[in-house]
Motif scaffolding. Structure first.
Motif, PDB file in Angstrom:
ATOM      1  N   ASN A 114       0.821  -1.194  -0.039  1.00 45.38           N
ATOM      2  CA  ASN A 114       0.122   0.043  -0.001  1.00 45.38           C
ATOM      3  C   ASN A 114       1.045   1.184   0.027  1.00 45.38           C
ATOM      4  O   ASN A 114       2.057   1.235  -0.121  1.00 45.38           O
ATOM      5  CB  ASN A 114      -0.996  -0.056   1.165  1.00 45.38           C
ATOM      6  CG  ASN A 114      -0.174  -0.365   2.559  1.00 45.38           C
ATOM      7  OD1 ASN A 114       0.949   0.366   2.708  1.00 45.38           O
ATOM      8  ND2 ASN A 114      -0.734  -1.338   3.300  1.00 45.38           N
ATOM      9  N   ALA A 115       0.347   2.534   0.006  1.00 40.63           N
ATOM     10  CA  ALA A 115       1.055   3.648  -0.175  1.00 40.63           C
ATOM     11  C   ALA A 115       1.795   3.875   1.325  1.00 40.63           C
ATOM     12  O   ALA A 115       3.100   4.255   1.114  1.00 40.63           O
ATOM     13  CB  ALA A 115      -0.059   4.871  -0.211  1.00 40.63           C
ATOM     14  N   VAL A 119       6.265   4.178   1.406  1.00 38.61           N
ATOM     15  CA  VAL A 119       6.965   5.343   1.937  1.00 38.61           C
ATOM     16  C   VAL A 119       7.869   4.685   3.013  1.00 38.61           C
ATOM     17  O   VAL A 119       9.167   5.288   3.147  1.00 38.61           O
ATOM     18  CB  VAL A 119       5.998   6.208   2.729  1.00 38.61           C
ATOM     19  CG1 VAL A 119       6.690   7.435   3.513  1.00 38.61           C
ATOM     20  CG2 VAL A 119       5.210   7.102   1.688  1.00 38.61           C
ATOM     21  N   ARG A 120       7.548   3.457   3.568  1.00 35.51           N
ATOM     22  CA  ARG A 120       8.637   3.020   4.740  1.00 35.51           C
ATOM     23  C   ARG A 120       9.751   2.540   3.856  1.00 35.51           C
ATOM     24  O   ARG A 120      10.899   2.583   4.290  1.00 35.51           O
ATOM     25  CB  ARG A 120       7.897   1.808   5.504  1.00 35.51           C
ATOM     26  CG  ARG A 120       6.758   2.690   6.646  1.00 35.51           C
ATOM     27  CD  ARG A 120       6.442   1.557   7.485  1.00 35.51           C
ATOM     28  NE  ARG A 120       5.533   0.356   6.924  1.00 35.51           N
ATOM     29  CZ  ARG A 120       4.306   0.568   6.628  1.00 35.51           C
ATOM     30  NH1 ARG A 120       3.595   1.857   6.984  1.00 35.51           N
ATOM     31  NH2 ARG A 120       3.470  -0.216   6.245  1.00 35.51           N
ATOM     32  N   ASP A 327      13.386  -9.668   1.505  1.00 34.66           N
ATOM     33  CA  ASP A 327      12.770 -10.099   2.931  1.00 34.66           C
ATOM     34  C   ASP A 327      12.532  -8.556   3.786  1.00 34.66           C
ATOM     35  O   ASP A 327      11.422  -8.696   4.337  1.00 34.66           O
ATOM     36  CB  ASP A 327      13.684 -10.913   3.562  1.00 34.66           C
ATOM     37  CG  ASP A 327      13.575 -12.399   3.121  1.00 34.66           C
ATOM     38  OD1 ASP A 327      12.655 -12.624   2.275  1.00 34.66           O
ATOM     39  OD2 ASP A 327      14.826 -13.013   3.025  1.00 34.66           O
ATOM     40  N   LYS A 328      13.465  -7.777   3.285  1.00 35.64           N
ATOM     41  CA  LYS A 328      13.443  -6.473   4.169  1.00 35.64           C
ATOM     42  C   LYS A 328      12.263  -5.464   3.722  1.00 35.64           C
ATOM     43  O   LYS A 328      11.561  -5.173   4.708  1.00 35.64           O
ATOM     44  CB  LYS A 328      14.737  -5.673   3.706  1.00 35.64           C
ATOM     45  CG  LYS A 328      14.944  -4.345   4.425  1.00 35.64           C
ATOM     46  CD  LYS A 328      15.466  -4.858   6.042  1.00 35.64           C
ATOM     47  CE  LYS A 328      15.114  -3.758   7.040  1.00 35.64           C
ATOM     48  NZ  LYS A 328      15.101  -3.125   7.863  1.00 35.64           N
ATOM     49  N   ILE A 329      11.723  -5.486   2.267  1.00 39.14           N
ATOM     50  CA  ILE A 329      10.788  -5.123   2.136  1.00 39.14           C
ATOM     51  C   ILE A 329       9.327  -5.646   2.513  1.00 39.14           C
ATOM     52  O   ILE A 329       8.606  -4.979   3.152  1.00 39.14           O
ATOM     53  CB  ILE A 329      10.473  -4.906   0.544  1.00 39.14           C
ATOM     54  CG1 ILE A 329      11.751  -4.263  -0.226  1.00 39.14           C
ATOM     55  CG2 ILE A 329       9.356  -4.457   0.080  1.00 39.14           C
ATOM     56  CD1 ILE A 329      11.870  -4.376  -1.881  1.00 39.14           C
ATOM     57  N   ASN A 330       9.372  -6.899   2.591  1.00 39.02           N
ATOM     58  CA  ASN A 330       8.285  -7.874   3.241  1.00 39.02           C
ATOM     59  C   ASN A 330       8.152  -7.340   4.347  1.00 39.02           C
ATOM     60  O   ASN A 330       7.062  -7.250   5.237  1.00 39.02           O
ATOM     61  CB  ASN A 330       8.471  -9.212   2.944  1.00 39.02           C
ATOM     62  CG  ASN A 330       8.049  -9.464   1.425  1.00 39.02           C
ATOM     63  OD1 ASN A 330       7.585  -8.518   0.688  1.00 39.02           O
ATOM     64  ND2 ASN A 330       8.668 -10.700   0.994  1.00 39.02           N
ATOM     65  N   LEU A 332       8.660  -4.712   6.171  1.00 40.46           N
ATOM     66  CA  LEU A 332       8.022  -3.491   6.354  1.00 40.46           C
ATOM     67  C   LEU A 332       6.808  -3.187   5.967  1.00 40.46           C
ATOM     68  O   LEU A 332       6.260  -2.051   6.101  1.00 40.46           O
ATOM     69  CB  LEU A 332       9.113  -2.362   5.538  1.00 40.46           C
ATOM     70  CG  LEU A 332      10.513  -2.058   6.031  1.00 40.46           C
ATOM     71  CD1 LEU A 332      11.219  -1.330   4.742  1.00 40.46           C
ATOM     72  CD2 LEU A 332      10.767  -1.356   7.129  1.00 40.46           C
ATOM     73  N   GLY A 333       6.246  -4.310   5.767  1.00 39.74           N
ATOM     74  CA  GLY A 333       4.718  -4.191   5.130  1.00 39.74           C
ATOM     75  C   GLY A 333       3.996  -4.075   6.307  1.00 39.74           C
ATOM     76  O   GLY A 333       4.267  -4.189   7.773  1.00 39.74           O
TER      77      GLY A 333
END
Ligand code: KDO
Length: 334
Positions: A114-115, A119-120, A327-330, A332-333
Motif C-alpha cells: 500500500n501507499a 514510504v517506509r 525480505d526487508k521490503i516484506n 516493512l509491510g
C-alpha cells in the motif's frame, strides 16, 4: 614583475568567477527547474508539484513544468537529466531499472502492499545503496516517493466477451504496457500479451482497437479518459505503483545548504499532498466509473498473486535483486 601582475590578475578574475558561480542562486539569479512528465497537468502529482513544490522554492528557483511528454518523451527523462538537458522529472523504478537492473524489485507485482509501505521502504536504509547509485552513476537524486495508485487491468471488451478471473483469461489479450523490460515482464506475468507503447498514445490505441486494454490506477483511467474507450476494469491490483521525484545532482550541488533543504522538504510535502488526494480518488472513483457504464469487479486475486510471484521467482527476473532486500521490503509491510 609584469608577469607577476598578470598572474595575480588572472587569479583574481578566476576567483571572482568561481564566487559568482557558487553564489549564483543565493544572489537572486533564479535557477530554472524544467520538469518533464508524460502525465497531464490535471494529474494529482502534477498539481502537487505546481501547488506545493513550486511556491516553496520560488525565492531561488523558477519551476517550469512540461506535461504530456511534450518536452522529453516518456522514458528518456533520466538520460536528459544526466546530460544536463532537464532538471526534474517524475520517474519510475522501471525506468531506473533500465540503468540499474536491481531497481526492478520495486517494479515487481504484488511486492508493495500500500501507499504507507512504499514510504517506509523509500525511507529505510535498504534504499541507501539504490539512491547512492542513481546519484553517483547517473547524476539523479531521488528526493521523494509519489503514490500513483493500484494498477488494474482495464479492457475494451465487455465482460461477456472477456471475463477476467485468472491469468489464463488474459491469454492472447494485447495489453498495452509502458515500453521498458520491467513493464513488459509484468504484462507477461499477468498472463497477457504485453504491447509496448507510450502513455500519450494509449487513448488513441484503445479507440482504434489497436490494443485490447491497458493497466493503470483508477485516477489515471479517469484523468486520461480511458473510460470513454473501455468497457471493464478487473481489479487485479497487481502493482501498487510509485514514482520518484527525480532531481539533477549537478543543480543540487550548486544550491546552498538552505536551498537544498527547501527543495528536499518541498518534494516530500508535494508527494504527501498528492498521495492523500490520490488515495481518496481511488476510493471515490469506483462509483463515478460505474456511472459511466464500466463493469468493475474483483477477479481471483490469489490466482493472480501466485502466478505473478512464481514468474518472478522462477525466472531470471529476480536475479539482479540484492540478497535480503525482498525480505526487508516484506518486513516493512503491514
Ligand atoms: C504509464 O505509462 O502507464 C504510466 O502510468 C507509468 C508511470 O510510471 C508513469 O510514467 C505514468 O504513466 C505517467 O506519469 C502518466 O500518468
Amino acid at each position: 614583475m609584469y608577469k607577476k601582475i598578470l598572474n595575480n590578475s588572472i587569479t583574481a578574475v578566476l576567483t571572482g568567477l568561481l564566487i559568482c558561480a557558487s553564489g549564483l542562486f543565493s544572489m537572486g539569479q533564479a535557477v530554472t527547474l524544467r520538469m518533464s512528465t508524460p502525465a497531464s497537468a490535471t494529474d494529482q502529482r502534477s498539481i502537487a508539484l505546481e501547488k506545493v513544490f513550486a511556491p516553496a522554492v520560488a525565492s531561488f528557483a523558477k519551476y517550469e513544468a512540461h506535461y504530456n511528454g511534450s518536452l522529453i518523451k516518456q522514458g528518456s527523462e533520466l538520460e536528459a537529466i544526466a546530460s544536463g538537458d532537464l532538471e526534474m522529472s517524475i520517474t519510475s523504478a522501471q525506468e531506473l531499472a533500465q540503468f540499474f537492473p536491481e531497481f526492478s524489485i520495486f517494479a515487481t507485482g504484488y511486492v508493495h502492499q500500500n501507499a504507507g509501505h512504499q514510504v517506509r521502504v523509500f525511507n529505510d536504509s535498504l534504499m541507501d545503496p539504490f539512491k547512492a547509485k542513481a546519484e553517483s552513476e547517473l547524476g539523479v537524486k531521488l528526493l521523494s516517493i509519489m503514490y500513483l495508485g493500484r494498477r488494474h487491468v482495464n479492457l475494451r471488451q465487455c465482460r461477456d466477451e472477456v471475463n477476467v478471473q485468472t491469468p489464463e483469461d488474459l491469454a492472447g489479450i494485447n495489453l498495452r504496457m509502458p515500453g521498458t523490460d520491467a513493464w513488459q515482464f509484468l504484462g507477461k506475468a499477468l498472463g497477457a500479451n504485453p504491447t509496448p507503447m507510450a502513455f500519450t498514445e494509449v487513448y488513441t490505441a484503445l479507440s482504434t482497437k489497436s490494443v485490447d486494454g491497458q493497466d493503470n490506477p483508477l485516477p489515471t483511467v479517469v484523468d486520461a479518459k480511458f473510460y470513454e474507450v473501455t468497457c471493464q476494469i478487473a481489479l487485479t491490483a497487481h502493482l501498487v505503483d510509485l514514482n520518484y521525484v527525480a532531481f539533477s545532482k549537478a543543480v543540487w550541488d550548486k544550491l546552498t545548504s538552505d536551498q537544498q533543504a527547501a527543495v528536499q522538504k518541498a518534494a516530500i510535502d508535494a508527494a504527501e499532498s498528492a498521495r492523500q488526494i490520490q488515495l481518496q480518488k481511488e476510493e471515490d472513483l469506483v462509483s463515478f466509473l460505474k456511472e459511466k457504464g464500466l463493469e468493475i469487479y474483483e477477479p481471483n486475486l490469489a490466482a493472480f498473486r501466485s502466478h505473478v510471484q512464481k514468474m518472478y521467482l522462477e525466472t531470471d527476473a529476480s536475479d539482479p535483486w540484492p540478497d535480503g532486500v525482498l525480505d526487508k521490503i516484506n518486513s516493512l509491510g503491514n
